[in-house]
Design a protein around this motif. Structure first.
Motif, PDB file in Angstrom:
ATOM      1  N   ARG A   2      18.018  30.398 -78.251  1.00 17.59           N
ATOM      2  CA  ARG A   2      19.372  29.839 -78.210  1.00 17.59           C
ATOM      3  C   ARG A   2      19.239  28.317 -78.267  1.00 17.59           C
ATOM      4  O   ARG A   2      18.509  27.728 -77.462  1.00 17.59           O
ATOM      5  CB  ARG A   2      20.083  30.259 -76.930  1.00 17.59           C
ATOM      6  N   THR A  14      17.522  28.450 -72.115  1.00 12.04           N
ATOM      7  CA  THR A  14      16.957  29.681 -71.556  1.00 12.04           C
ATOM      8  C   THR A  14      17.575  29.880 -70.177  1.00 12.04           C
ATOM      9  O   THR A  14      17.484  28.989 -69.322  1.00 12.04           O
ATOM     10  CB  THR A  14      15.421  29.567 -71.411  1.00 12.04           C
ATOM     11  N   VAL A 186      22.330  30.979 -82.174  1.00 12.30           N
ATOM     12  CA  VAL A 186      21.476  32.047 -81.642  1.00 12.30           C
ATOM     13  C   VAL A 186      20.731  32.692 -82.805  1.00 12.30           C
ATOM     14  O   VAL A 186      21.358  33.074 -83.808  1.00 12.30           O
ATOM     15  CB  VAL A 186      22.331  33.091 -80.894  1.00 12.30           C
ATOM     16  N   GLU A 190      17.729  37.770 -81.455  1.00 13.21           N
ATOM     17  CA  GLU A 190      18.302  37.915 -80.110  1.00 13.21           C
ATOM     18  C   GLU A 190      19.340  39.034 -80.034  1.00 13.21           C
ATOM     19  O   GLU A 190      19.770  39.422 -78.945  1.00 13.21           O
ATOM     20  CB  GLU A 190      18.982  36.605 -79.675  1.00 13.21           C
TER      21      GLU A 190
END
Ligand code: ZN
Length: 292
Positions: A2, A14, A186, A190
């Motif tokens: 991210r 994170t 992102v 993910e």
């Protein structure tokens, strides 16, 4: 991974902690969030080696557009069947593409100037290009995507639909602040399935739009393949992928954005944007002018 733009500086996020990339990399990588896309492969290799030792909690008001200066912004219209129907249009045979000019970019929490006219919301998933793409096959198209973010394709419908055909889509959707994106970028890995992400719009507490990107008529790989067959796509370019049904303009009566509204946009796995609106300066040329 991210990525965020924290007060103009690139950060890896994170567990809601932001690590400043320039500092953590010993200045190997620039703090400029736009510069990372020119070295995307190198950056992602390095990012995998980073262990989070220190960072700062993410404060939403400090977040800015994760891609602040895209070279090109493509936007795709009529790309969800329910939106095609509410707009009274035909299903497209190829992606229907227009542009949002890059100066319309703003962040996920900035106030947005509301011009006169009929300003509408369009929540959209936004793909960010990570590698030069030219004549890319849909099968490999995800390899050319740096990641995904959330956007609103804000649209002043009267200017958008004014004038002789083809109408003024590009200008009506490019007022200053009409391309808010965020809160993060992102990477595709993910998501359980990057082709199936829920997106929604809540306007002053009322849910107006809610769908999933698996309903896209032309999904992201098809859009990358199609666009790259026409012109080169460059790292940091954006593709607004289209909006699902529920826009305000075609409701009875229309439900458009006013200065007292709060516009909340959400995307599963990406996060939320929250926008308020202030009155803009008048547009110079009246749209009732007859000297066209
Ligand atoms: Zn749109």
């Amino acid at each position: 991974m991210r990525l965020a733009n924290v007060s103009g500086r690139l950060a890896i996020v994170t567990d809601d902690v932001a690590v400043d990339v320039e500092n953590a990399s010993g200045r190997q990588f620039s703090a400029d969030p736009q510069a990372v896309f020119d070295r995307w492969d190198e950056f992602t290799d390095w990012a995998q080696t980073v262990t989070v030792t220190e960072g700062a909690p993410v404060i939403t008001s400090t977040l800015q557009a994760p891609v602040p200066r895209p070279g090109q912004i493509f936007a795709v219209g009529v790309n969800y069947r329910d939106h095609v129907e509410e707009a009274g249009l035909e299903l497209p045979e190829a992606p229907f593409v227009f542009t949002k000019f890059p100066a319309s970019i703003t962040g996920p929490y900035n106030d947005i100037e509301l011009p006169e006219g009929s300003v509408d919301f369009e929540v959209e998933l936004v793909a960010v290009i990570g590698r030069p793409a030219r004549h890319v096959d849909a099968d490999t198209a995800w390899d050319y995507v740096a990641g995904l973010t959330l956007g609103q394709d804000l649209s002043e419908r009267e200017l958008q639909l004014s004038g002789p055909a083809p109408q003024q889509f590009n200008l009506g959707k490019s007022y200053a602040g009409f391309a808010p994106i965020g809160p993060m970028l992102v990477t595709a890995d993910e998501f359980d399935d990057p082709d199936d992400i829920e997106i929604s719009t809540i306007l002053s507490g009322r849910q107006m739009q809610k769908s999933r990107t698996r309903h896209l008529i032309f999904p992201i790989p098809d859009l990358v393949a199609y666009l790259s067959s026409i012109l080169p796509l460059s790292p940091g370019d954006l593709i607004f992928t289209g909006t699902p049904g529920g826009i305000g303009w075609t409701r009875e009566p229309p439900r458009l954005i006013g200065t007292s509204d709060e516009l909340v946009s959400r995307a599963e796995g990406i996060g939320e944007m929250r926008h308020h609106f202030v009155q803009a300066h008048p547009t110079t040329i009246s749209r009732s002018a007859t000297h066209v």
